[in-house]
Design an enzyme around this catalytic site. Structure first.
Site, short mmCIF file in Angstrom:
data_model
loop_
_atom_site.label_atom_id
_atom_site.label_comp_id
_atom_site.label_asym_id
_atom_site.label_seq_id
_atom_site.Cartn_x
_atom_site.Cartn_y
_atom_site.Cartn_z
N LYS A 41 -4.61 -6.72 3.39
CA LYS A 41 -4.85 -7.27 2.09
C LYS A 41 -3.63 -8.25 1.70
O LYS A 41 -3.85 -9.07 0.74
CB LYS A 41 -4.92 -6.30 1.13
CG LYS A 41 -6.38 -5.47 1.30
CD LYS A 41 -6.63 -4.45 0.17
CE LYS A 41 -7.90 -3.88 0.51
NZ LYS A 41 -8.14 -3.09 1.85
N ASN A 65 -8.22 -0.89 6.81
CA ASN A 65 -8.60 0.35 5.76
C ASN A 65 -8.23 1.59 6.71
O ASN A 65 -8.51 1.48 8.10
CB ASN A 65 -9.90 0.23 5.52
CG ASN A 65 -10.02 -1.06 4.38
OD1 ASN A 65 -9.91 -0.63 3.31
ND2 ASN A 65 -10.24 -2.24 5.06
N VAL A 66 -8.03 2.58 6.23
CA VAL A 66 -7.62 3.77 6.92
C VAL A 66 -8.74 5.05 6.75
O VAL A 66 -9.01 5.31 5.28
CB VAL A 66 -6.31 4.36 6.66
CG1 VAL A 66 -6.33 5.71 7.44
CG2 VAL A 66 -5.35 3.50 6.81
N VAL A 68 -13.55 4.40 1.25
CA VAL A 68 -15.02 4.18 0.94
C VAL A 68 -15.83 5.55 1.36
O VAL A 68 -16.75 5.71 0.81
CB VAL A 68 -15.24 3.05 1.40
CG1 VAL A 68 -15.70 2.80 2.92
CG2 VAL A 68 -16.59 2.47 0.54
N GLY A 112 1.17 11.28 0.66
CA GLY A 112 -0.10 10.42 0.47
C GLY A 112 -0.88 10.73 1.95
O GLY A 112 0.03 11.19 2.76
N GLY A 144 -10.65 8.18 5.87
CA GLY A 144 -10.28 9.16 5.35
C GLY A 144 -8.99 9.42 4.30
O GLY A 144 -8.80 10.36 3.91
N ILE A 181 5.15 0.11 5.14
CA ILE A 181 3.84 0.26 5.34
C ILE A 181 3.21 -1.01 4.61
O ILE A 181 3.16 -0.83 3.28
CB ILE A 181 3.31 1.43 5.06
CG1 ILE A 181 4.22 2.53 5.59
CG2 ILE A 181 2.00 1.62 5.47
CD1 ILE A 181 4.29 2.57 7.18
N LYS A 197 1.85 -6.47 -2.22
CA LYS A 197 2.32 -6.16 -0.81
C LYS A 197 2.69 -7.31 0.05
O LYS A 197 3.81 -7.15 0.99
CB LYS A 197 1.10 -5.24 0.11
CG LYS A 197 0.61 -3.94 -0.72
CD LYS A 197 1.76 -2.88 -0.76
CE LYS A 197 1.82 -2.34 0.57
NZ LYS A 197 2.77 -1.27 0.66
#
Length: 650
Positions: A421, A484-485, A492, A302, A487, A417, A433
């Site tokens: 959220k 958020n990462v 988004v 991933g 790419g 990881i 999570k």
């Protein structure tokens, strides 16, 4: 054949120059003698004329040999600069000394004006023959650019330092026939109204917008590699409103390596506008932590997992084991690492699911990893809302099985990881999570208390209890939580880019929705450092600065693509998706923050909960998940994660 023709062409040019020099070096001193005696050939004394004529062959041979040694016949004169000029000056000084000493010793002392004006004229003739060609090309290119029938881009360069000057020179002397540097912007008032490579510095950042309009600029190149991310962001946020194409230099290393060229510029990405300096990590510590160890990365194909593998591979591991369910991603990272490292990296790539008890146990038993980075998870919020059983099976139960295998097989560190959220979750993904974090905290406490044997058996594997008789589990479990990462898969920004490429609309769920953002390398650096800092039971949190409005992100991306929001490309608000909330949090209200050596990395103090009760609830949730009873699964998640407040989807 082409190369042979190319060399013959320059050999012809060298021959022409050689003939020219032969005439020039002698004509220079003859003209000097002629000038000395009032421009009258008959007035030149015979002894001076005879000395000149006899010394001319000797002087000519010496000059041609010296010019050849100094490579005056091998230079591409269209690119001539200070280096070539210095060689011509050196040649002129040496030949002048030879002329003075040689003709005086061998024949006769000539008039002073002969030596002086001869040297001056020779320097002018030799210099003019070389640099005249370059000036001719520059003039021709200038008039060519003024030809209205040819397409041209009027370029503004921001930065009047060394990088800006090198960029101007590259455009003027390179093959960028459609680029024409009109002006330079710099915030230093001392540089205003001055010229760099014949290009005016017109002012600071406050005149960017009006200058673009007045001069018809359609390209802006940012050439301030030493500027901080915040400074670059402030300038780029001004530039993006102009509608010009924007390009930027990636970093300072190009200036150090003399690589400031148009070809090295990159398109300005939306992350360049976020205005946050990148997270730095002490890689020396990480190297010592990873070197010589067997490392397992679950979900290694991933976005985060593959970057983990890339960075781990640079730190000399004993063996790197990549484990993922999706074979295409594993194949891609496998080929990438093999191309880069070959046999220097002991790489093992395995296909399998963390939900498969026997498979995950087999991997741990065979490869005995020292460190595990657990990145395998279902992460897409809306999809998990309609498939909560799969979220539980893959995220919560998969983490449990992997954590158990780690404890039973002597793993030293286990790094989960996680995500922001998981804080006060409003969706299934975030709640599962959080359950993963609770699994990690449970195992860490069990290892410290020596009660791993009391945890329920969900492996149904004969050898697992036998392991407890061989050694005491020593695994240190930690979680890493970030936002958020950019790419990554499901990010988004790739979605916005596709929508812009299709002509819109760009869909934003809510005008006020905000998110924290970081790059993939930053996320991975945090994960690696967390593994080093770990003592067991921590939840590491990155200080990601100020959150970003997704609406601003979408509009900036449209502007960077050369369009106007709501005019060229529509921005459409679609409403919050299932499980989505307006903002994400990094910590729960009950958690505090503890500092680490890296000021941007903090440790959240875990919330206390009944570990035995949690394990019983998790086992019940697993039963309903494998029976695909979605309603019961949601009820179980609510009982386990008391901070879970789902939207009205259930």
């Amino acid at each position: 054949m082409k190369r042979r023709l190319h060399l013959e062409h320059w050999q012809v040019i060298a021959l022409y120059l050689l003939i020219y020099d032969l005439v020039a070096v002698n004509a220079s001193y003859f003209l000097a003698l002629w000038l000395r005696f009032d421009l009258s050939y008959s007035e030149i004394p015979p002894e001076y004329l005879q000395a000149f004529l006899k010394f001319a062959p000797i002087y000519s041979i010496f000059c041609l040999i010296l010019f050849w040694v100094l490579k005056l016949y091998k230079t591409i004169w269209r690119f001539a600069s200070y280096s070539e000029l210095s060689r011509i000056i050196i040649a002129s000084i040496i030949t002048t000394i030879f002329q003075i000493v040689g003709i005086t010793v061998l024949f006769i002392r000539m008039p002073f004006s002969y030596y002086f004006w001869g040297a001056i004229l020779q320097f002018i003739f030799i210099l003019g023959s070389r640099f005249g060609y370059r000036f001719y090309l520059m003039l021709a290119k200038h008039y060519e650019k003024d030809d209205s029938e040819k397409p041209k881009n009027k370029v503004m360069i921001i930065g009047a330092g060394s990088a800006g000057q090198m960029l101007v020179r590259d455009i003027q002397h390179g093959n960028y026939y459609t680029d024409y540097v009109v002006c330079i912007i710099d915030d230093n008032p001392n540089k205003w109204n001055r010229m760099i490579e014949n290009v005016p510095v017109v002012g600071g950042r406050d005149v960017i917008a009006e200058t673009v309009v007045n001069k018809g600029i359609n390209k802006i190149y940012l050439a301030i590699p030493s500027a901080t991310r915040q400074e670059q962001s402030e300038i780029l946020n001004i530039c993006k409103e102009t509608g010009c194409q924007l390009k930027n230099l990636p970093g300072l290393y190009q200036l150090a390596n003399d690589e400031i060229k148009v070809s090295r510029l990159k398109d300005v990405a939306v992350e360049d506008l976020l205005g946050r300096d990148p997270i730095t990590v002490d890689l020396t510590e990480v190297f010592d932590f990873l070197s010589g160890k067997t490392i397992l990365v679950t979900g290694g194909g991933g976005s985060i997992g593959s970057e983990l593998c890339r960075q781990i591979a640079t730190h000399n591991p004993k063996r790197l084991v990549i484990f993922d369910i999706y074979e295409n991603n594993v194949y891609d990272i496998q080929q990438e690492l093999r191309r880069k490292y070959g046999n220097e990296l002991d790489l093992v790539c395995l296909i399998g699911s963390v939900q498969d008890s026997r498979r995950i146990w087999q991997v741990f038993e065979e490869y005995q990893p020292d460190i595990v980075f657990h990145a395998a998870a279902h992460k897409h919020v809306p999809l998990m809302e309609v498939s909560p059983c799969e979220a539980v099976k893959n995220n919560a139960i998969g983490t449990y099985k992997t954590a158990y295998a780690a404890a039973m097989n002597g793993t030293k560190r286990f790094v989960l990881i996680s995500t922001d959220k998981a804080v006060n979750p409003t969706n299934v993904m975030g709640a599962t999570k959080r359950m993963c974090e609770m699994v990690i905290q449970t195992f860490d406490e069990a290892v410290k208390k020596g009660t791993v044997s009391e945890l329920p058996e969900i492996y149904n594997h004969n050898s697992q209890k036998e392991k407890l008789n061989e050694f005491k589990p020593v695994t240190q479990y930690v979680a890493v939580r970030f936002g958020n990462v950019l790419g990554s898969n499901g990010s988004v920004i790739p979605l916005f880019k596709k929508q812009i490429a299709n002509g819109g609309p760009v869909t934003v769920t809510h005008p006020n929705i905000i998110r924290y953002f970081m790059t993939i390398p930053e996320a991975v650096s945090l994960v690696l450092q967390a593994g080093y800092y770990a003592k067991g039971g921590e939840i590491f949190v990155l200080d990601m600065g100020e959150p970003v409005k997704i609406d601003d992100l979408a509009r900036n991306l449209i502007k960077l693509s050369g369009f106007k929001p709501d005019i060229d490309i529509e921005v459409k608000y679609t409403g919050l998706r299932p499980g989505e909330k307006l903002y994400e949090e990094k910590l729960m209200a009950e958690e505090g923050l503890e500092k680490t050596k890296n000021k941007l990395i903090h440790i959240g103090k875990p919330i206390a909960f009944d570990k035995l009760q949690f394990i019983k609830q998790l086992k019940g949730t697993m039963y309903f998940a494998y029976n695909n009873d979605q309603n019961q699964v949601i009820d179980c998640i609510k009982q386990i994660v008391i901070t879970f407040h789902p939207n009205d989807n259930w």
